[in-house]
Design an enzyme around this catalytic site. Sequence first.
Site, mmCIF file in Angstrom:
data_model
loop_
_atom_site.group_PDB
_atom_site.id
_atom_site.type_symbol
_atom_site.label_atom_id
_atom_site.label_comp_id
_atom_site.label_asym_id
_atom_site.label_seq_id
_atom_site.Cartn_x
_atom_site.Cartn_y
_atom_site.Cartn_z
ATOM 1 N N LYS A 45 -3.634 5.764 -3.517
ATOM 2 C CA LYS A 45 -4.695 6.644 -3.036
ATOM 3 C C LYS A 45 -4.849 7.858 -3.937
ATOM 4 C CE LYS A 45 -3.555 5.057 1.600
ATOM 5 N NZ LYS A 45 -2.195 4.519 1.362
ATOM 6 N N TYR A 73 3.118 10.144 0.224
ATOM 7 C CA TYR A 73 4.328 9.635 0.855
ATOM 8 C C TYR A 73 5.561 10.102 0.073
ATOM 9 C CZ TYR A 73 0.862 6.496 2.986
ATOM 10 O OH TYR A 73 -0.237 5.969 3.629
ATOM 11 N N ASP A 92 0.846 -1.201 0.000
ATOM 12 C CA ASP A 92 0.000 0.000 0.000
ATOM 13 C C ASP A 92 0.877 1.244 0.000
ATOM 14 O OD1 ASP A 92 -2.613 1.525 0.511
ATOM 15 O OD2 ASP A 92 -1.315 2.194 2.154
#
Length: 322
Positions: free
Chosen positions: A83, A57, A52
């Site tokens: 995401k 990030y 994930d």
Amino acid sequence: MRNSNQIGTTRVRVSDIAFGCSGIGNLYRRISDQEAFTVLQTAWDNGIRYFDTAPHYGRGLAEARLGDFLSGKPRDQFALSTKVGRLLSPGAPMEEADGFIAPLPNDVRYDYSGDGIEAAFEQSCARLQTRYIDILYVHDIGTYTHGAANDAHMADFLNSGLDRLQALKDSGAIGAFGLGVNENQICLDVMAHRALDAILLAGRLTLLDRSAEEELVPKCREMGTSLILGGVFNSGVLATGPVEGASFDYGPAPEEVLERVRNLQRCAEGLGLPLAAAALHFACHHPAVASVLIGTAKPSSLTRNLRALELPWSDEAHAAFA
């Protein structure tokens, strides 16, 4: 190989332990590309086949590193989630952004509209070197992140974003969709409009904070939504124990929380388990949970947590923390 579980009613399957990629985006400390590759390889060697990540990030750094690593693996041998909700665009170099050290030089803006979601999806696919995402999560929608501004973001999401996710799934570009959030209520709010395949829930279904069990877990069972858990140590305190300076939900743990952790630690140790092992086992053995994320940039930390899961989880322990 680890056990795998189905996501909702989809064809997507995920390993029961997942690797969370915030650490390879340089969260709180800078690591090299080689260090990122090494920890990812450690995860792979230990049977983890669900990874994930998110544009957040390291402003795309974690996605780029993960894409490089997985580019040499057969695409049908792993599950991948990322995401949407943040759109990146070229920007100036920076030393730090949102806790990520030396992120990629990208600016960021929130966009939960259909067009924003599809654009973010396409950007992520390019960084991840894939045309297919197993699970696409809507990241950090809710008042926890946006406060009063969330009303506008929710309007964008409900007016066009939710339908676009369904269209991406119907087209085969993604296998499943859901939310990646830190709060229960936004999940319930969205589920009032549409069933979700999965929710990546951070910190709300842990040994310490079980608030999701009140309404969200029953709603997920009713609607066939799978839960993936992140933040199972509540950002640190369930790993370190009630030590001075312990972190709870990304801030200093208040005394009331420390006292509850002391009680949990005494109970766990009375059963022959370190507190961190009890926290991991609680998450992994919860009947509503399909996968549990372990996020780290250190192979030693990942290995330590995986070894903790090899400790026996007795019926007595299960009953004590049920």
